[in-house]
Write a protein that holds these residues in place. Sequence first.
Motif, PDB file in Angstrom:
ATOM      1  N   LEU A 102     -26.078  32.827  -9.250  1.00 46.83           N
ATOM      2  CA  LEU A 102     -27.250  33.705  -9.403  1.00 46.83           C
ATOM      3  C   LEU A 102     -26.862  35.031 -10.049  1.00 46.83           C
ATOM      4  O   LEU A 102     -27.520  35.513 -10.967  1.00 46.83           O
ATOM      5  CB  LEU A 102     -27.879  34.000  -8.034  1.00 46.83           C
ATOM      6  CG  LEU A 102     -28.759  32.951  -7.364  1.00 46.83           C
ATOM      7  CD1 LEU A 102     -29.390  33.536  -6.106  1.00 46.83           C
ATOM      8  CD2 LEU A 102     -29.851  32.455  -8.285  1.00 46.83           C
ATOM      9  N   SER A 108     -26.008  34.722 -13.560  1.00 45.84           N
ATOM     10  CA  SER A 108     -27.239  34.550 -14.342  1.00 45.84           C
ATOM     11  C   SER A 108     -27.880  35.891 -14.646  1.00 45.84           C
ATOM     12  O   SER A 108     -28.546  36.060 -15.666  1.00 45.84           O
ATOM     13  CB  SER A 108     -28.223  33.657 -13.579  1.00 45.84           C
ATOM     14  OG  SER A 108     -27.642  32.395 -13.322  1.00 45.84           O
ATOM     15  N   THR A 134     -36.022  39.271 -17.441  1.00 44.30           N
ATOM     16  CA  THR A 134     -37.259  38.539 -17.176  1.00 44.30           C
ATOM     17  C   THR A 134     -38.394  39.035 -18.060  1.00 44.30           C
ATOM     18  O   THR A 134     -38.563  40.241 -18.226  1.00 44.30           O
ATOM     19  CB  THR A 134     -37.667  38.644 -15.691  1.00 44.30           C
ATOM     20  OG1 THR A 134     -38.950  38.024 -15.533  1.00 44.30           O
ATOM     21  CG2 THR A 134     -37.723  40.082 -15.203  1.00 44.30           C
ATOM     22  N   GLY A 179     -24.100  30.976 -16.791  1.00 44.75           N
ATOM     23  CA  GLY A 179     -25.152  31.272 -15.817  1.00 44.75           C
ATOM     24  C   GLY A 179     -26.444  30.696 -16.353  1.00 44.75           C
ATOM     25  O   GLY A 179     -26.515  30.264 -17.509  1.00 44.75           O
ATOM     26  N   PHE A 180     -27.485  30.694 -15.520  1.00 43.91           N
ATOM     27  CA  PHE A 180     -28.788  30.213 -15.997  1.00 43.91           C
ATOM     28  C   PHE A 180     -29.240  31.052 -17.180  1.00 43.91           C
ATOM     29  O   PHE A 180     -29.099  32.278 -17.171  1.00 43.91           O
ATOM     30  CB  PHE A 180     -29.843  30.317 -14.898  1.00 43.91           C
ATOM     31  CG  PHE A 180     -29.608  29.419 -13.726  1.00 43.91           C
ATOM     32  CD1 PHE A 180     -29.445  28.052 -13.894  1.00 43.91           C
ATOM     33  CD2 PHE A 180     -29.559  29.931 -12.431  1.00 43.91           C
ATOM     34  CE1 PHE A 180     -29.230  27.213 -12.806  1.00 43.91           C
ATOM     35  CE2 PHE A 180     -29.348  29.113 -11.343  1.00 43.91           C
ATOM     36  CZ  PHE A 180     -29.174  27.746 -11.526  1.00 43.91           C
ATOM     37  N   THR A 197     -31.745  33.189 -19.220  1.00 40.96           N
ATOM     38  CA  THR A 197     -32.659  34.109 -18.542  1.00 40.96           C
ATOM     39  C   THR A 197     -34.095  33.602 -18.489  1.00 40.96           C
ATOM     40  O   THR A 197     -34.812  33.892 -17.538  1.00 40.96           O
ATOM     41  CB  THR A 197     -32.618  35.510 -19.187  1.00 40.96           C
ATOM     42  OG1 THR A 197     -32.705  35.361 -20.586  1.00 40.96           O
ATOM     43  CG2 THR A 197     -31.373  36.247 -18.837  1.00 40.96           C
ATOM     44  N   PHE A 256     -33.927  31.260 -15.607  1.00 43.94           N
ATOM     45  CA  PHE A 256     -33.670  32.058 -14.396  1.00 43.94           C
ATOM     46  C   PHE A 256     -34.941  32.790 -13.962  1.00 43.94           C
ATOM     47  O   PHE A 256     -35.293  32.817 -12.782  1.00 43.94           O
ATOM     48  CB  PHE A 256     -32.540  33.055 -14.694  1.00 43.94           C
ATOM     49  CG  PHE A 256     -32.083  33.857 -13.506  1.00 43.94           C
ATOM     50  CD1 PHE A 256     -31.901  33.268 -12.274  1.00 43.94           C
ATOM     51  CD2 PHE A 256     -31.807  35.220 -13.632  1.00 43.94           C
ATOM     52  CE1 PHE A 256     -31.464  33.995 -11.176  1.00 43.94           C
ATOM     53  CE2 PHE A 256     -31.373  35.961 -12.553  1.00 43.94           C
ATOM     54  CZ  PHE A 256     -31.195  35.358 -11.317  1.00 43.94           C
ATOM     55  N   SER A 257     -35.652  33.373 -14.928  1.00 47.70           N
ATOM     56  CA  SER A 257     -36.867  34.111 -14.570  1.00 47.70           C
ATOM     57  C   SER A 257     -37.931  33.164 -14.018  1.00 47.70           C
ATOM     58  O   SER A 257     -38.716  33.544 -13.143  1.00 47.70           O
ATOM     59  CB  SER A 257     -37.405  34.886 -15.775  1.00 47.70           C
ATOM     60  OG  SER A 257     -37.776  34.012 -16.817  1.00 47.70           O
TER      61      SER A 257
END
Length: 683
Positions: free
Chosen positions: A191, A194, A244, A379-380, A382, A385-386
Motif C-alpha cells: 500500500l 503504491s 488520486t 506498487g499499484f 495510481t 490504487f485510487s
Amino acid sequence: MIVLDDLDKKALDHFRGFVVKKDLVGIIKGGANVPAFVLEYLLANTCSTEDEEKLKEGMENVKKILRDHYINPEESTLIQSKLREKGRYKIIDKISVDLDPQRDRYWANISNSNIKKANISDELVRTHEKLMLGGIWAIIEMEYDPMIMIGPTVYPFVVRDIKPIQLSSFDNSKISDKRKEFTKDEWKTLLLRSAGYEPLSEGLDERKLNLLLCRLIPLVEANFNMVELGPRSSGKSYIYKEITPYAILISGGQGSVAQLFVNNTSGRVGAVGLWDAICFDESTDKLFKDRDAIPLMKDYMESGSFSRAKGGEISGSASIILNGNINQPVETVLQTSHLFSPLSDEVNYDTAFLDRINLFLPGWEITKFSPKNFTNHFGFSTDFFSEILKSQRKTTYYDVIDKYFTLGAHLKQRDSKSVRRIVSGFIKLLHPDANYTKEDIREYLIIAMEMRRRVKEQLKRIGGMEFWDTNFSYIDKERQEEIFVGLPEDRGSHLIDSNPLAPGVCYTATSDGDNNSLVKIEVVALRGTGKVNITGTNNQEVKENIKNTFNYIRANEKSILNEQHSLAGYDLNIQVSNLMGAYINGGIGSAVYVAIISAIYKKNLKSALAVLGNISIGGAVERSLHFAEKVSLLSENGAKTVLVPFDNLQEMTTLPSSILGKTDTPFYGNSQMLLQKSVSGDS
C-alpha cells in the motif's frame, strides 16, 4: 538491471497489469508538470512487467504518447497551430469549465495548452460535473472550426470528447480475494509503495508508517475530517494532489460558498458533493474566501449535509483535510499556546469547528522526505490504487471495536465516533477481506485514541472545563483490564505519567538535603502464598520502609483489605526505580502503601500522582524531610498532585509560587485518608 524483491514478484504474480515500477514515473516525468496518476495510467498497460526489454519498450511508448499529446505550457502556441493545421487532435491536459451567464453558455479552459473559451456542449459538462470544480485531467479530443463566431469574434476551439484519466471499471472482489496471499506487513508495504513511499528505507519506523497510512483514511472513510501540521517538504499534500483523481487541492483562502457548497444562482452542488476528499493546502494562512463558508463548513463537518438558502438539505461525502506548516518545535508551541494555533485565525480558537476534527496527525514526527524514502519497487498503479480506496468508502467497520473492547468513560459521543471511524479506516486499508485479529484491532484502537485525544487535549487548553475529560482508555472485555492511552508530546520532559497511573504504580521523591531523587514504585500482585520480593535497591533504609509498610498492612488486614484480598493469597513483587538523581534514601513508605493496595485491587491511581511521607509499623504518618526540594522535583517532572503528610503543613510557605500554581498539594493524616485521595475517580 531490474532487482526484484519477494514482494515485487508476489505483486506481479497476483496483480499483473495493475502494478508499475514506481520510479519510472520520476524518470519519465522529468520537468513535465503532470500528476503521477496521469503517467501511471499510461504506464500500467505497458510496463507491468519484470522483463527489461518490454519495460524499455513500454516506456518508449509512453514517452511517445506524452511527446505527441501531452502539452507543456511553453508549447501552447505550437499545439494551437497543430490544431489549426490538422483540424482535429487529441491532447492530454487539464480541462475546466466556466459558466458565462451573460451568454447562457459554458466555456472550456484547457490549462497547459492556454486555450481559453473553447466551445463545449452542455451534455459533456453534465456528464463530467467536476469540470466546474477545479477541472480534471483527461485525454481531450479537440477540433478547430474557424466558422464559429459570436458577434464579430471567432471562437474556433471545440472540445468534442473527454476521456477522464481513470479506470473505466473496477472489481473490488479481486482485492478481497487476493489479500489473503499477503501477510499484513507485506500488504502494508505494498500500500505504502503504491502511494510512492519506501517503507523499508532508513528513517521510516513502524510508528511513521502508521502515520503515513493515516493520510489515506480520508480516502476510504466518507465525511472524515483531518488536520495535519508539520514541517515543509514532508509530503502533506502529495497524496491528495498526485495519487488520486478523486481528491482536489484547494489553495489557502480560495474556498468560496459557491465552489464548496452550492451556487445559489444555478443550484449546482459544490465540491463537497463531487469529490471524495478536499484538501485545504496552507491552512495556516487563510481557509475561506468568504466568512459565510465557516458556519456551512461546521454544519457539513458534523453531519455530512448543510442547509441551502432556498430551503432543503444538501448532502455530500467529501472528507475535509486541513494541511499547514508548523514552524516552531512542538514543545515551544505547547508552552505558550495550543497545537491548533498555527491554523488560520478564522478557526484556530473556534472550539465548535475544531471539535469536529476526527484525527489530528502529528506531522512534525514525519521526516522531511529524501530520495531514499521514495520507492523504486512495484506498487499499484495510481488509477487502480485510487479505485481500491474509493471502493472501500461504501463499507464500514464502525462496531468492530465492540467485539473485544469497551471504550472508557472519558470518550464522549464525538470522541467515540472519531475513534471508531479511524479504526474502521485502518481495517479497510489493511484488511479489505475483513480478516483481522483482536490484536490488530487493539493496535488500531491505540492509534485512533491518540489521534482523537490530541484534538481533545488542545480543546481543553482553549475551552477549559467543557473538554476536561481527556483520559482516554479502553477496557479489554476478556481480561476486564482498563488501559489508558497517552500522547507522545504530553510526556515531553515529564517522567511522571500524565494519564491515570496503572495499578501498582506510584511516584515519590527522596532527599538527604544535597541529593534529590525521583523514584518510581511498581508493585505486581500475583496469586501466591504471601511472599514479598524487593528489587531495584540495596539501600537498607528503603528495604526497611517497604517491610514496615507490608507488616502494617498485614497487622491491620481486616480494616484495610476484605477477605477475598488477604495478603496471604498474593505474592508481591516490588520494584524501586531511580528515575533521576544520585541515589535513593528512605521515607517512601506511603507511596509503597498506595502502590500495594492499588495492585491488589487492580485500581488506577490519579493522573500524574506522587506521594510523600512514610508510614510506621504502628500506622503513624511521619513528616517528609526536605519537603520543598521534593515537591519542586516532582512538580518539575510532571506531578499534578503531590499528597503530603499533615505534619508538613507549616512548610507550605517554603514552596515557590510557580510550583503552587501548577501542582496541588492535598494533605493526609492517616492511611485511610491517603488511600481516598490517591485512587482515581476514573477507574
